[in-house]
Write a protein that holds these residues in place. Structure first.
Motif, PDB file in Angstrom:
ATOM      1  N   ASP A   1       0.865  -1.177   0.000  1.00  0.00           N
ATOM      2  CA  ASP A   1       0.000   0.000   0.000  1.00  0.00           C
ATOM      3  C   ASP A   1       0.901   1.226   0.000  1.00  0.00           C
ATOM      4  OD1 ASP A   1      -1.830   2.011   0.378  1.00  0.00           O
ATOM      5  OD2 ASP A   1      -2.553   1.291   2.333  1.00  0.00           O
ATOM      6  N   LEU A   2       0.844   2.016  -1.064  1.00  0.00           N
ATOM      7  CA  LEU A   2       1.694   3.194  -1.195  1.00  0.00           C
ATOM      8  C   LEU A   2       0.913   4.493  -1.087  1.00  0.00           C
ATOM      9  CD1 LEU A   2       3.981   1.967  -4.124  1.00  0.00           C
ATOM     10  CD2 LEU A   2       4.299   1.679  -1.656  1.00  0.00           C
ATOM     11  N   THR A   3      -0.323   4.405  -0.637  1.00  0.00           N
ATOM     12  CA  THR A   3      -1.124   5.608  -0.490  1.00  0.00           C
ATOM     13  C   THR A   3      -0.582   6.460   0.658  1.00  0.00           C
ATOM     14  OG1 THR A   3      -2.680   4.457   0.964  1.00  0.00           O
ATOM     15  CG2 THR A   3      -3.186   4.502  -1.397  1.00  0.00           C
ATOM     16  N   GLU A   4      -0.928   7.729   0.628  1.00  0.00           N
ATOM     17  CA  GLU A   4      -0.472   8.647   1.671  1.00  0.00           C
ATOM     18  C   GLU A   4      -0.931   8.155   3.037  1.00  0.00           C
ATOM     19  OE1 GLU A   4       1.937  11.593   2.666  1.00  0.00           O
ATOM     20  OE2 GLU A   4       1.383  11.276   0.566  1.00  0.00           O
ATOM     21  N   GLY A   5      -0.009   8.069   3.969  1.00  0.00           N
ATOM     22  CA  GLY A   5      -0.328   7.616   5.312  1.00  0.00           C
ATOM     23  C   GLY A   5      -0.228   6.122   5.518  1.00  0.00           C
ATOM     24  N   ALA A   6       0.092   5.373   4.463  1.00  0.00           N
ATOM     25  CA  ALA A   6       0.222   3.923   4.591  1.00  0.00           C
ATOM     26  C   ALA A   6       1.403   3.576   5.498  1.00  0.00           C
ATOM     27  CB  ALA A   6       0.417   3.291   3.216  1.00  0.00           C
ATOM     28  N   VAL A   7       1.276   2.476   6.202  1.00  0.00           N
ATOM     29  CA  VAL A   7       2.308   2.045   7.149  1.00  0.00           C
ATOM     30  C   VAL A   7       3.362   1.215   6.408  1.00  0.00           C
ATOM     31  CG1 VAL A   7       2.787   0.695   9.226  1.00  0.00           C
ATOM     32  CG2 VAL A   7       0.665   2.033   9.057  1.00  0.00           C
ATOM     33  N   PRO A   8       4.625   1.609   6.458  1.00  0.00           N
ATOM     34  CA  PRO A   8       5.679   0.815   5.816  1.00  0.00           C
ATOM     35  C   PRO A   8       5.823  -0.547   6.503  1.00  0.00           C
ATOM     36  CG  PRO A   8       6.456   3.038   6.313  1.00  0.00           C
ATOM     37  CD  PRO A   8       5.170   2.854   7.046  1.00  0.00           C
ATOM     38  N   ARG A   9       6.021  -1.617   5.691  1.00  0.00           N
ATOM     39  CA  ARG A   9       6.116  -2.964   6.249  1.00  0.00           C
ATOM     40  C   ARG A   9       7.398  -3.689   5.842  1.00  0.00           C
ATOM     41  NH1 ARG A   9       3.227  -6.230   4.325  1.00  0.00           N
ATOM     42  NH2 ARG A   9       2.164  -5.178   2.622  1.00  0.00           N
ATOM     43  N   GLY A  10       8.378  -2.934   5.319  1.00  0.00           N
ATOM     44  CA  GLY A  10       9.634  -3.565   4.969  1.00  0.00           C
ATOM     45  C   GLY A  10      10.429  -3.958   6.204  1.00  0.00           C
ATOM     46  N   ARG A  11      11.377  -4.870   6.012  1.00  0.00           N
ATOM     47  CA  ARG A  11      12.243  -5.333   7.095  1.00  0.00           C
ATOM     48  C   ARG A  11      13.671  -4.852   6.861  1.00  0.00           C
ATOM     49  NH1 ARG A  11      10.344 -11.712   7.251  1.00  0.00           N
ATOM     50  NH2 ARG A  11       8.217 -11.370   8.018  1.00  0.00           N
ATOM     51  N   LEU A  12      14.423  -4.741   7.940  1.00  0.00           N
ATOM     52  CA  LEU A  12      15.844  -4.455   7.834  1.00  0.00           C
ATOM     53  C   LEU A  12      16.612  -5.767   7.724  1.00  0.00           C
ATOM     54  CD1 LEU A  12      16.317  -1.567  10.432  1.00  0.00           C
ATOM     55  CD2 LEU A  12      15.522  -1.479   8.056  1.00  0.00           C
ATOM     56  N   LEU A  13      17.473  -5.846   6.718  1.00  0.00           N
ATOM     57  CA  LEU A  13      18.198  -7.070   6.417  1.00  0.00           C
ATOM     58  C   LEU A  13      19.628  -6.994   6.895  1.00  0.00           C
ATOM     59  CD1 LEU A  13      17.018  -7.572   2.714  1.00  0.00           C
ATOM     60  CD2 LEU A  13      16.007  -8.575   4.778  1.00  0.00           C
ATOM     61  N   SER A  14      20.176  -8.131   7.229  1.00  0.00           N
ATOM     62  CA  SER A  14      21.594  -8.250   7.555  1.00  0.00           C
ATOM     63  C   SER A  14      22.225  -9.303   6.659  1.00  0.00           C
ATOM     64  CB  SER A  14      21.779  -8.653   9.021  1.00  0.00           C
ATOM     65  OG  SER A  14      21.345  -7.635   9.891  1.00  0.00           O
ATOM     66  N   ARG A  15      23.527  -9.155   6.384  1.00  0.00           N
ATOM     67  CA  ARG A  15      24.233 -10.159   5.603  1.00  0.00           C
ATOM     68  C   ARG A  15      24.061 -11.524   6.278  1.00  0.00           C
ATOM     69  NH1 ARG A  15      28.297 -12.573   6.907  1.00  0.00           N
ATOM     70  NH2 ARG A  15      28.657 -11.086   8.604  1.00  0.00           N
ATOM     71  N   GLY A  16      23.790 -12.509   5.460  1.00  0.00           N
ATOM     72  CA  GLY A  16      23.598 -13.848   5.992  1.00  0.00           C
ATOM     73  C   GLY A  16      22.156 -14.184   6.252  1.00  0.00           C
ATOM     74  N   ASP A  17      21.221 -13.198   6.144  1.00  0.00           N
ATOM     75  CA  ASP A  17      19.806 -13.527   6.284  1.00  0.00           C
ATOM     76  C   ASP A  17      19.433 -14.533   5.214  1.00  0.00           C
ATOM     77  OD1 ASP A  17      19.511 -11.799   8.367  1.00  0.00           O
ATOM     78  OD2 ASP A  17      18.541 -10.204   7.228  1.00  0.00           O
ATOM     79  N   ALA A  18      18.802 -15.609   5.604  1.00  0.00           N
ATOM     80  CA  ALA A  18      18.439 -16.673   4.652  1.00  0.00           C
ATOM     81  C   ALA A  18      17.320 -16.196   3.747  1.00  0.00           C
ATOM     82  CB  ALA A  18      18.016 -17.925   5.395  1.00  0.00           C
TER      83      ALA A  18
END
Length: 446
Positions: free
Chosen positions: A429-446
């Motif tokens: 959902d990219l509408t104004e006010g939508a809540v971001p749901r991405g994750r922060l990744l680290s090297r080695g994440d499967a």
């Protein structure tokens, strides 16, 4: 009963473009079956005849600039633009944020700024600078995907460059723990001796960043990698002259890969107007013949991948008031436009969407060591881009999600439109006010 099923007459999988039903459960791809298979799900997405299901793109070269220069760009705006362009994973560069990502403490500051503020999955490169050799292993252990260095002034004083000896020392150190060095390869001595860039004439700016500066630096990188046996990656290749020596180095067993960018594959110096500083980037956009040879380098497999090198600034730093290439910020804003920009050029050269997704998803994921990104395959993250390759659009910078409406693609007709993006099986959902749901990744994440 699956969570989600795509019924796709056209889908790009590891075996090419085929008709398939794709089943998703718990954010993973768990089924790839014939189109007519009776997969059942809580939600079924039936693709139209003019749509193709692509893997979510992976852009490993993005300058997000937060914290410190968030007025240039930021995690919220950059990752929203990425999602709108079909990009589901980005790796952030260690500059131009303040502090730069050259210590574990600075990485923590950057992760804190990004937490809960990214629409797509986001990882981080570390930086290799003259005084942080003792920080490389701790940053590696903290999860950065590798280390970036410059061989000339980076453009910001807080991220100093390495000389050849310092680069070799860093590579020897990285070889011990298997880290990747990514290099901005331009030779500072060659550029110091080149003509001045000041003024409105693009040809003068081009002469100030000669191919020889790139070629010399890439030769230095090759020999340093040969000597140290470390893994290296050449960033944003613009000089086609370097292709033969890169191919030769690989035949010799040197562990080297190389990327290029949409602007080097889309534009040519002959058509850049004087004073049009939105086209300024380093290394520069070169001649049309050079562009054609870069495309040949992709075809021959010498160039591995295509990334945006999204490097925006505030509009005032582009100095549109005077159009002076010598003082304007050098960076192209294009994160949302990479897929249609490349498809526009690729299709007329006989390449397919299979090729494009290999360059912009599978190989970039492999470069960063992301084992579950960049392909539509069993066990991979359910990251998808719904693309209409035959639909056209004209770029309106004011409608992009980038923080500032500045891009050299303004007014350009492009082939292909991203209609929708999914991250781990959920539509974004990219509408104004939508809540971001991405994750922060680290090297080695499967």
């Amino acid at each position: 009963m699956l969570d989600l099923v795509f019924k796709a007459p056209r889908v790009i999988t590891v075996v090419g473009e085929v008709a398939r039903s794709i089943g998703v459960q718990d954010g993973k791809i768990v089924a790839i079956e014939p189109l007519e298979a009776g997969l059942e799900a809580e939600q079924v997405v039936q693709l139209r005849d003019d749509e193709v299901l692509l893997p979510g793109l992976v852009d490993t070269h993005v300058h997000i600039n937060e914290p410190g220069r968030t007025e240039w760009e930021g995690f919220h705006s950059a990752t929203r633009a990425a999602a709108a362009g079909g990009v589901t994973t980005v790796i952030d560069m260690p500059l131009n944020s303040i502090p730069p990502t050259t210590t574990v403490e600075a990485l923590a500051v950057k992760r804190q700024a990004a937490e809960g503020n990214v629409f797509v999955d986001t990882g981080f490169w570390g930086g290799a600078v003259p005084d942080n050799l003792d920080q490389l292993r701790p940053l590696h252990d903290a999860g950065v995907f590798g280390f970036k260095c410059f061989l000339l002034h980076s453009g910001v004083d807080e991220f100093p460059h390495l000389n050849t000896k310092q680069m070799e020392e860093a590579l020897q150190h990285m070889h011990d723990f298997g880290a990747l060095m990514i290099v901005h390869a331009e030779n500072s001595d060659a550029i110091d001796r080149a003509p001045s860039a000041e003024g409105e004439r693009y040809r003068k700016f081009l002469a100030s960043r000669p191919r020889g500066a790139e070629n010399m630096a890439i030769a230095e990188v090759i020999e340093a990698a040969r000597y140290t046996r470390a893994r290296v990656h050449v960033l944003h290749l613009s000089s086609s002259d370097a292709l033969p020596m890169l191919a030769s180095a690989r035949r010799d067993g040197v562990l080297i890969t190389v990327e290029t960018c949409p602007h080097y594959l889309s534009f040519s110096s002959e058509l850049i107007p004087d004073g049009a500083t939105q086209f300024k980037c380093c290394p520069p956009i070169r001649e049309s013949g050079n562009r054609d040879l870069l495309w040949q380098g992709l075809k021959d497999g010498i160039i591995d991948c295509i990334v945006s090198d999204h490097s925006p600034s505030t509009p005032d730093l582009k100095r549109f008031d005077i159009g002076d290439f010598g003082v304007a910020w050098g960076g192209i804003s294009s994160l949302q436009l990479g897929l249609p920009a490349i498809w526009t050029q690729a299709k007329v050269r006989g390449f397919s969407l299979v090729d494009v997704t290999e360059w912009m998803a599978a190989r970039t994921a492999r470069l960063a060591g992301l084992a579950r990104k960049g392909r539509i395959a069993l066990g991979y993250d359910a990251d998808f881009c719904l693309f209409a390759p035959d639909e056209a659009s004209v770029v309106d910078a004011s409608k992009l999600y980038h923080r500032h409406a500045v891009t050299p693609y303004e007014g350009l007709p492009l082939a292909g439109v991203v209609r929708r993006t999914w991250l781990r099986g959920e539509p974004l959902d990219l509408t104004e006010g939508a809540v971001p749901r991405g994750r922060l990744l680290s090297r080695g994440d499967a």
